[in-house]
Design an enzyme around this catalytic site. Structure first.
Site, PDB file in Angstrom:
ATOM      1  N   VAL A  65       0.874  -1.171   0.000  1.00 37.09           N
ATOM      2  CA  VAL A  65       0.000   0.000   0.000  1.00 37.09           C
ATOM      3  C   VAL A  65       0.910   1.219   0.000  1.00 37.09           C
ATOM      4  CG1 VAL A  65      -1.705   1.308   1.349  1.00 37.09           C
ATOM      5  CG2 VAL A  65      -1.841  -1.192   1.261  1.00 37.09           C
ATOM      6  N   CYS A  66       0.514   2.265  -0.709  1.00 37.84           N
ATOM      7  CA  CYS A  66       1.202   3.561  -0.629  1.00 37.84           C
ATOM      8  C   CYS A  66       2.665   3.383  -1.061  1.00 37.84           C
ATOM      9  CB  CYS A  66       1.051   4.075   0.820  1.00 37.84           C
ATOM     10  SG  CYS A  66       1.405   5.811   1.093  1.00 37.84           S
ATOM     11  N   SER A  67       3.572   4.126  -0.459  1.00 34.84           N
ATOM     12  CA  SER A  67       4.973   4.031  -0.858  1.00 34.84           C
ATOM     13  C   SER A  67       5.636   2.755  -0.357  1.00 34.84           C
ATOM     14  CB  SER A  67       5.744   5.268  -0.390  1.00 34.84           C
ATOM     15  OG  SER A  67       5.516   5.505   0.979  1.00 34.84           O
TER      16      SER A  67
END
Lengths: 225, 225
Positions: free
Chosen positions: B104-106
């Protein structure tokens, strides 16, 4: 630029709480300028949430300063603590001076039991609407976020993010709230359209209630039957 | 009814992670039938997230069983751990046998650095797209959830909820995923429409990047300049 106004925000944690109820708004509040965040419970011992996540509070009822914003979420095991006099006393005491008295999900029950929702409109988890409506003079409505004077309440679990952004805009202005929405990339695209009882339909609602009932001593009711 | 298939899911936690990146999917996964959840880090010492929340892991790299699903999120302080050989070794090792390799995300940067996104399409936080695209043969795309064979990746922070429901539907079927969406009342209604760089506009994007840059050693880029 002048220093931003300080906001002392306290989130009440407890064993069996739903982690996402509080982590959504916590993530929003943590990005506010000038915020002092407190994660509060009776003791500083680690707390196991209803999904098994273990979170550590950093403030107790007795060490907590007066809060500008008090917030509490729901949890499948809230029945075990929602009538605890020590817990209700904390809400009473903080409720007298807090600028904003707030909840997410079935956390509204804590506010109601402490008498803090009498004569107010409020949101709660869809499965708890009926139960809360029959109590404590609160008018439970089917809305995702309700702002009624200084009571701000969110619906079930993920509504905590919409709630958090609403509180952020009230405390720090719309531009700050929008910037936090952008930081959190809150441009939701649910893969299904089953997020409310009306959209999920009666069959799925009954299954969801049966599952929640298995996991919890709370009593849930179907709002669309 | 036969017992549901068992799913061993591991979320890698680390100091400076973004709590909501992982708590969104964790709340979804925690409601799956037959799930065994692990919250993993090098040690079992409490972890302070980038919003100040303190979470306790329950599984170490050395005690972790083979995972069906490995998942990692981003964090403003991920720079401090993303090149750590012990961390990358864990992703290498689990990546060889996991049915699904996810972020998820970075958090996508962990997978990319471990060579697990080479030749794959993936999502990441909007501020990290440019940086990730220039590395490790990954094709970063502007989508909220990307499923490319057995790599499943979500965009920034709150995309973890959409990601979690997508993984839930792949593991346990669409009806289960819809029921969890209903339990979590995931019928989002953001109070503003500023959740993506395109919607927020260039001025807010520049302010958001400046703020993130202040808080983090990561390098962010404006994808819509």
């Amino acid at each position: 630029m002048p220093a931003p106004q300080k906001h002392v925000i306290g989130l009440v944690f407890y064993p069996g709480m739903t982690s996402l109820d509080m982590v959504g708004p916590h993530q929003v509040f943590g990005a506010l300028p000038g915020v002092e965040l407190h994660r509060i419970w009776k003791t500083l011992a680690p707390i196991t949430c209803d999904d098994g996540l273990v979170i550590v509070p950093d403030t107790t009822f007795s060490t907590c300063p007066p809060l500008d914003v008090i917030c509490v979420g729901g949890g499948l095991e809230q029945r075990a603590v929602v009538d605890d006099p020590e817990v209700l006393d904390f809400f009473h005491k903080q409720g007298k001076t807090a600028r904003f008295i707030t909840s997410v999900c079935s956390g509204a029950e804590f506010l109601a039991k402490a008498g803090l929702l009498e004569g107010y409109r409020a949101a709660t988890h869809w499965g708890m609407r009926e139960q809360l409506m029959t109590n404590q003079g609160v008018e439970i409505v089917n809305e995702r976020v309700v702002v009624d004077r200084n009571r701000i309440t969110g619906g079930g679990v993920t509504a905590g993010i919409d709630f958090g952004l609403t509180v952020a805009s009230i405390l720090c202005g719309e531009e700050t709230a929008k910037m936090i929405q952008l930081l959190l990339e809150y441009d939701p695209a649910p893969p299904f359209d089953a997020g409310s009882p009306e959209k999920a339909g009666p069959e799925l609602v009954e299954k969801a209630i049966a599952l929640m009932q298995q996991m919890s001593s709370l009593e849930f009711a179907n709002p669309v039957r």
